[in-house]
Structure formats: structure tokens, C-alpha cells
Design an enzyme around this catalytic site. Structure first.
Site, PDB file in Angstrom:
ATOM      1  N   PHE A 141       0.862  -1.183   0.000  1.00  0.00           N
ATOM      2  CA  PHE A 141       0.000   0.000   0.000  1.00  0.00           C
ATOM      3  C   PHE A 141       0.894   1.228   0.000  1.00  0.00           C
ATOM      4  CE2 PHE A 141      -2.247   3.619   1.596  1.00  0.00           C
ATOM      5  CZ  PHE A 141      -3.426   3.568   0.882  1.00  0.00           C
ATOM      6  N   ASP A 226       9.412   2.921   1.942  1.00  0.00           N
ATOM      7  CA  ASP A 226       8.224   3.694   2.294  1.00  0.00           C
ATOM      8  C   ASP A 226       7.963   3.484   3.782  1.00  0.00           C
ATOM      9  OD1 ASP A 226       5.736   4.745   2.798  1.00  0.00           O
ATOM     10  OD2 ASP A 226       4.765   3.898   1.021  1.00  0.00           O
ATOM     11  N   LYS A 255       2.591  10.891   7.333  1.00  0.00           N
ATOM     12  CA  LYS A 255       1.773  10.634   8.522  1.00  0.00           C
ATOM     13  C   LYS A 255       2.278  11.338   9.785  1.00  0.00           C
ATOM     14  CE  LYS A 255      -0.957   6.906   6.808  1.00  0.00           C
ATOM     15  NZ  LYS A 255      -0.596   5.898   5.845  1.00  0.00           N
TER      16      LYS A 255
HETATM   17  C1  PLP Z   1      -0.813   5.964   4.395  1.00  0.00           C
HETATM   18  C2  PLP Z   1       0.267   5.457   3.531  1.00  0.00           C
HETATM   19  C3  PLP Z   1       0.543   6.053   2.299  1.00  0.00           C
HETATM   20  C4  PLP Z   1      -0.303   7.164   1.722  1.00  0.00           C
HETATM   21  O1  PLP Z   1      -0.319   8.289   2.510  1.00  0.00           O
HETATM   22  P1  PLP Z   1      -1.474   9.392   2.306  1.00  0.00           P
HETATM   23  O2  PLP Z   1      -1.056  10.535   3.180  1.00  0.00           O
HETATM   24  O3  PLP Z   1      -2.763   8.755   2.758  1.00  0.00           O
HETATM   25  O4  PLP Z   1      -1.511   9.729   0.869  1.00  0.00           O
HETATM   26  C5  PLP Z   1       1.622   5.571   1.575  1.00  0.00           C
HETATM   27  N1  PLP Z   1       2.377   4.563   2.036  1.00  0.00           N
HETATM   28  C6  PLP Z   1       2.140   3.964   3.222  1.00  0.00           C
HETATM   29  C7  PLP Z   1       3.032   2.860   3.684  1.00  0.00           C
HETATM   30  C8  PLP Z   1       1.062   4.367   3.990  1.00  0.00           C
HETATM   31  O5  PLP Z   1       0.796   3.746   5.141  1.00  0.00           O
END
Ligand code: PLP
Length: 401
Positions: A141, A226, A255
Site C-alpha cells: 500500500f 516507504d 503521517k
Molecule cells: C498511508 C500510507 C501512504 C499514503 O499516505 P497518504 O497521506 O494517505 O496519501 C503511503 N504509504 C504507506 C506505507 C502508507 O501507510
């Protein structure tokens, strides 16, 4: 109709149904607790998917935001502002890197990392035009943009959003052989979550991340981690990669970097990698704005003390001990995770993840289900041990223990 019912009905009438929220309407929050419009209190065991690592209404962060609100909030990058240099320098230092590319949301940061890797591939590695490939993992994700869902393996995230962006190869998460086989001289990057969050808090097999590090170094391929959800204290370290002694070529952060106040995300890397950009080649009106920088600077200062990481490690150990005991009862089929972060697979006999989440809500605990039978536990790192224990007692109660 109660206030809750009428607010939910209005939300459903006037918003696109991209979410299926639990039927609770929050009006205020403090630390690990939220209060709904009826005055009921709930323990927050989701923490905004880790955007709220430091808790709701964190005083230090609110004060930093307030002070900045009174000075200057936005300049655009057409001009310099006086918080920008410190934000970039201190975030780079926290990451052990050299340069920062600031943006707003996580998806925007992943998009920026994809563009960075491609640009690096063409300008530094010498990949022929239009040939760059990025390797990603199944179950990933990375966000919701058209390009990002193009390399998702989740049918719900992809269906009816094509045509899809080419240039990605998907291999099973944890499978090094598959990764090695799919790599060519045109591979510019491997993009991975060091722990897959949305997939259900999937921890890769030990040795996988170091092996990916070695393979990418050997093949002159960027390793992009990520850490939008796994990073900034959640797992008991600043970065989840640290547990395996791995330093990637770039971190993607988001985040918690915005302190639960404003969206702040970034790609953080070396001067060789982020140095590929020239003026006009990438940008964002709000990226790196003064308010975002002021809040993130306070987040960085808090992380530098190490106290939040230590707390996540210590409380996380306790959490996983308690959850392991729960798994021993057979009502939970598997528990995964690291630090203050757990994916708990509920045995189907005791309800779906959604049903368990609804029953927990009735007992004053908020969690989020994922993939049918899994619930995810990721409280703010500032949660009290007694509160966490109370939340776990509610889970035992829901499972009939
Ligand atoms: C939440 C998340 C995203 C996307 O972040 P947004 O601020 O919602 O666009 C990308 N990668 C990971 C691992 C995430 O948990």
C-alpha cells in the site's frame, strides 16, 4: 434521530462513499482518547494510521503550530521562508541523509519518489529513455493516485481506474529470488514498505531487508523504503529498517511527520539522488510551507530525544506479550507486528474484523479492521499502560474471554 445518526446520514448524503467508517462521530480528542458528539469516550487504538503517534492535541505540537499560525503560514516556494532550511537540514540529519524533497500527503511523496527514481535512472544510471522499471511488492500500500494504484495488487484499489501507468514489476513480498529474477539493467528502484501496514502489519522474513539492500547495491538500483506508516517511532525505532540494520537510499515519510495537525510528507535521500532535480521539474504549492515546517520541526525535536521510540519499544513488548497469550487461546489465529503496532487475525468463529471492531466500539475502543479477519492495533505512542491494558481487556471481552 440522535445527533450521531443525523450527522452520519448527512455525511452519507453529501460525501463520496470512499470509506465505511464505524458509526461514531468524534467531536474532540486528547492524548489517546476521543469523545463523540454524545459525550461518550473512546480509546483510540488506530491513531490515524500512525499520523497521531504523539497523541491528540499534543501540547508541544499545538503550541508550535499556534506560534507559527500567528507569524506566517504560507509563502509558496516562489520565496524562501525562515523555517524551511531548518526543517530540511534537521529532517535530513534525523534520517542520516543529505537532502529533503518536501510535499504534503504520503501518496504525493511516493509519487515524488517514483519520479526521483526515474529521473535518477535516466540522468545518473544511464537507462535508455522510457525504459525505467521499478520493482514493488505484492500486498503493497503506497497510496491512491492513478500511478500508485497501477502497481497495487488489491482489486478494490484498482478496478475501473485504468488505463494503468506502466513501468512497474510486482514480486511477492519477502521473496528475494523473484526480485532478483525480475531485475534488469533498466531497473532503477525497489520500492518497499519495511513492514506492510495496510496489508495487515506484515513483517518480512528476517534477513529479507538486508538481502534487498545487498542486491540493490550490487545492481546499482535505488532501495526506497516507504516508512510513511512504519517510521517515526511506531516500531520502537525511528525507522523500521533499523531493526534489520538496513539503510535505504531514500526514505519516504509522512503521517506522523505532520504531528496529527497538518499533512507533511517528504522524500529524504542523498545529494546524488535528490540532486537530479532542476527548477521547474517538480513542485507543490503547499509542500514545505511554514506551518508544516514548524510542526515537523517540533516532531523531529521530539524524535531526537528517543523517548517516543523507547516508549513504543517498551509498551510494544508488553502489547505483544499480551497478544501472544490471546493467540494461545485459539480465538486469535495469528499476531504480527513490531513495537506498538500489531495485526491481529481473529479466528472466523469469533466474528469478522468489522464485527469485532463494532463490538469494541460499543465497549469504548476504536480500531480498524483490514482484509476481512484482521484488526490493527496502533495506539498513539503516548498511551498510558493502564489504558492500553484496559483496551486489551475489552478485546478479550469481545472474544468471550
Ligand atoms: C498511508 C500510507 C501512504 C499514503 O499516505 P497518504 O497521506 O494517505 O496519501 C503511503 N504509504 C504507506 C506505507 C502508507 O501507510
Amino acid at each position: 434521530m440522535t445527533a450521531t445518526e443525523s450527522l452520519i446520514a448527512a455525511a452519507e448524503a453529501h460525501s463520496a462513499h470512499t470509506y465505511h467508517p464505524l458509526p461514531v462521530v468524534v467531536a474532540s480528542a486528547d492524548g489517546a482518547w476521543m469523545t463523540d458528539v454524545e459525550g461518550r469516550r473512546y480509546l483510540d487504538l488506530l491513531a490515524g494510521y500512525s499520523a497521531l503517534n504523539f497523541g491528540h492535541g499534543n501540547r508541544r505540537l499545538i503550541e508550535a503550530a499556534k506560534a507559527q499560525l500567528e507569524r506566517v503560514t504560507l509563502t509558496s516556494r516562489a520565496f524562501h521562508h525562515d523555517r524551511f532550511a531548518a526543517f530540511c537540514a534537521e529532517l535530513a540529519e534525523l534520517c542520516g541523509m543529505e537532502m529533503v524533497l518536501p510535499v504534503n500527503t504520503g501518496a504525493e511523496a511516493v509519487e515524488s519518489a517514483v519520479k526521483t527514481a526515474r529521473k535518477w535512472g535516466y540522468r545518473v544510471k544511464g537507462v535508455p529513455a522510457e525504459m525505467a522499471k521499478i520493482v514493488v511488492a505484492g500486498g503493497n500500500f503506497h497510496g491512491r493516485t492513478t500511478t500508485i494504484i497501477s502497481f497495487s495488487t488489491d482489486p478494490e484499489a484498482r478496478a475501473d481506474f485504468g488505463p494503468y501507468t506502466p513501468g512497474f514489476a510486482i514480486v511477492p513480498y519477502g521473496d528475494l529470488t523473484a526480485m532478483r529474477e525480475v531485475m534488469t539493467e533498466n531497473t532503477v528502484a525497489v520500492l518497499l514498505e519495511p513492514i506492510q501496514g495496510e496489508s495487515g502489519v506484515i513483517v518480512p522474513p528476517p534477513g529479507y531487508l538486508p538481502a534487498v539492500r545487498e542486491l540493490t547495491r550490487e545492481r546499482n538500483v535505488l532501495f526506497i523504503a516507504d516508512e510513511i506508516q512504519s517510521g517515526l517511532g511506531r516500531t520502537g525505532r525511528t525507522f523500521a529498517c533499523e531493526h534489520e540494520g538496513v539503510v535505504p537510499d531514500a526514505y519516504v515519510l509522512g503521517k506522523a511527520l505532520g504531528g496529527g495537525i497538518v499533512p507533511v510528507s517528504a522524500v529524504v535521500s542523498s545529494a546524488e539522488v535528490l540532486g537530479v532535480f532542476r527548477p521547474g521539474e517538480h513542485g507543490s504549492t503547499f509542500g514545505g510551507n511554514p506551518l508544516a515546517c514548524a510542526v515537523a520541526l517540533e516532531v523531529i525535536a521530539m524524535l531526537r530525544s528517543g523517548e517516543y521510540q523507547a516508549r513504543a519499544a517498551e509498551l510494544g513488548e508488553h502489547l505483544h506479550r499480551e497478544l501472544a497469550a490471546l493467540a494461545g487461546t485459539g480465538r486469535v489465529s495469528q499476531v504480527r507486528g513490531r513495537g506498538l503496532w500489531a495485526g491481529v487475525d481473529i479466528h472466523p468463529r469469533y466474528g469478522t474484523g468489522r464485527e469485532v471492531s463494532e463490538k469494541l466500539m460499543d465497549r469504548g475502543v476504536l480500531v480498524k479492521d483490514t482484509h476481512g479477519s484482521t484488526i490493527r492495533i496502533a495506539p498513539p505512542l503516548v498511551i498510558g499502560k493502564e489504558d492500553l491494558d484496559w483496551g486489551l481487556a475489552q478485546l478479550r471481552g469481545v472474544l468471550g474471554l
